[in-house]
Design a protein around this motif. Sequence first.
Motif, PDB file in Angstrom:
ATOM      1  N   GLY A  24       0.814  -1.217   0.000  1.00 44.95           N
ATOM      2  CA  GLY A  24       0.000   0.000   0.000  1.00 44.95           C
ATOM      3  C   GLY A  24       0.844   1.261   0.000  1.00 44.95           C
ATOM      4  O   GLY A  24       0.516   2.243  -0.668  1.00 44.95           O
ATOM      5  N   ILE A  25       1.946   1.239   0.735  1.00 43.85           N
ATOM      6  CA  ILE A  25       2.842   2.404   0.782  1.00 43.85           C
ATOM      7  C   ILE A  25       3.464   2.641  -0.585  1.00 43.85           C
ATOM      8  O   ILE A  25       3.488   3.771  -1.090  1.00 43.85           O
ATOM      9  CB  ILE A  25       3.922   2.205   1.861  1.00 43.85           C
ATOM     10  N   LEU A  26       3.966   1.583  -1.222  1.00 41.48           N
ATOM     11  CA  LEU A  26       4.566   1.725  -2.553  1.00 41.48           C
ATOM     12  C   LEU A  26       3.531   2.139  -3.594  1.00 41.48           C
ATOM     13  O   LEU A  26       3.828   2.931  -4.482  1.00 41.48           O
ATOM     14  CB  LEU A  26       5.235   0.415  -2.959  1.00 41.48           C
ATOM     15  N   ARG A  27       2.316   1.628  -3.462  1.00 36.20           N
ATOM     16  CA  ARG A  27       1.248   1.999  -4.393  1.00 36.20           C
ATOM     17  C   ARG A  27       0.960   3.490  -4.290  1.00 36.20           C
ATOM     18  O   ARG A  27       0.709   4.154  -5.296  1.00 36.20           O
ATOM     19  CB  ARG A  27      -0.002   1.183  -4.091  1.00 36.20           C
ATOM     20  N   TYR A  33      -2.637   8.476  -5.048  1.00 35.48           N
ATOM     21  CA  TYR A  33      -4.009   8.433  -4.569  1.00 35.48           C
ATOM     22  C   TYR A  33      -4.078   7.845  -3.170  1.00 35.48           C
ATOM     23  O   TYR A  33      -3.335   6.950  -2.823  1.00 35.48           O
ATOM     24  CB  TYR A  33      -4.892   7.586  -5.487  1.00 35.48           C
ATOM     25  N   THR A  34      -5.020   8.362  -2.409  1.00 38.01           N
ATOM     26  CA  THR A  34      -5.266   7.824  -1.076  1.00 38.01           C
ATOM     27  C   THR A  34      -6.681   7.261  -1.033  1.00 38.01           C
ATOM     28  O   THR A  34      -7.421   7.332  -2.008  1.00 38.01           O
ATOM     29  CB  THR A  34      -5.127   8.908   0.008  1.00 38.01           C
ATOM     30  N   ASN A  35      -7.060   6.751   0.099  1.00 37.89           N
ATOM     31  CA  ASN A  35      -8.382   6.177   0.282  1.00 37.89           C
ATOM     32  C   ASN A  35      -9.407   7.245   0.692  1.00 37.89           C
ATOM     33  O   ASN A  35     -10.561   6.932   0.936  1.00 37.89           O
ATOM     34  CB  ASN A  35      -8.295   5.088   1.361  1.00 37.89           C
ATOM     35  N   GLY A  36      -8.989   8.491   0.749  1.00 38.98           N
ATOM     36  CA  GLY A  36      -9.847   9.569   1.233  1.00 38.98           C
ATOM     37  C   GLY A  36     -11.108   9.771   0.419  1.00 38.98           C
ATOM     38  O   GLY A  36     -12.191   9.984   0.980  1.00 38.98           O
ATOM     39  N   LEU A  37     -11.014   9.705  -0.898  1.00 36.74           N
ATOM     40  CA  LEU A  37     -12.189   9.904  -1.744  1.00 36.74           C
ATOM     41  C   LEU A  37     -13.216   8.811  -1.487  1.00 36.74           C
ATOM     42  O   LEU A  37     -14.413   9.090  -1.336  1.00 36.74           O
ATOM     43  CB  LEU A  37     -11.784   9.912  -3.214  1.00 36.74           C
ATOM     44  N   ARG A  38     -12.760   7.578  -1.404  1.00 30.57           N
ATOM     45  CA  ARG A  38     -13.677   6.465  -1.148  1.00 30.57           C
ATOM     46  C   ARG A  38     -14.344   6.615   0.217  1.00 30.57           C
ATOM     47  O   ARG A  38     -15.538   6.375   0.374  1.00 30.57           O
ATOM     48  CB  ARG A  38     -12.915   5.148  -1.212  1.00 30.57           C
ATOM     49  N   GLU A  39     -13.583   7.029   1.211  1.00 35.57           N
ATOM     50  CA  GLU A  39     -14.152   7.221   2.545  1.00 35.57           C
ATOM     51  C   GLU A  39     -15.166   8.360   2.555  1.00 35.57           C
ATOM     52  O   GLU A  39     -16.180   8.304   3.241  1.00 35.57           O
ATOM     53  CB  GLU A  39     -13.040   7.496   3.560  1.00 35.57           C
ATOM     54  N   GLY A  40     -14.897   9.413   1.785  1.00 35.83           N
ATOM     55  CA  GLY A  40     -15.828  10.530   1.706  1.00 35.83           C
ATOM     56  C   GLY A  40     -17.152  10.132   1.078  1.00 35.83           C
ATOM     57  O   GLY A  40     -18.224  10.506   1.561  1.00 35.83           O
ATOM     58  N   ILE A  41     -17.086   9.361  -0.003  1.00 36.33           N
ATOM     59  CA  ILE A  41     -18.313   8.890  -0.644  1.00 36.33           C
ATOM     60  C   ILE A  41     -19.068   7.964   0.297  1.00 36.33           C
ATOM     61  O   ILE A  41     -20.295   8.022   0.395  1.00 36.33           O
ATOM     62  CB  ILE A  41     -17.990   8.196  -1.978  1.00 36.33           C
TER      63      ILE A  41
END
Length: 79
Positions: A24-27, A33-41
């Motif tokens: 995940g760190i290398l990705r 991109y982070t997981n923030g957009l998915r968490e916001g939706i």
Amino acid sequence: MVWRSGRMPSISAKRRTLADHALGILRWFRSGYTNGLREGINSLIQAAKAKARGYRTTRNLLNMTYLIAGKLEFARPAR
């Protein structure tokens, strides 16, 4: 990494955490991109569910989800 009795976690615990999350760190370095957009939706969907206190059918919930989280723009009719 849990701090026990006020002591810092050991280096091996930090190494193990980094090793567990290495992909995940290398990705993130490659994509940015982070997981923030998915968490916001997800938070928008959860708020819609709470506000409606349940929809009669799953189809209605999906339609409401698309309306809220889909960023749809409806044009006004021309006069």
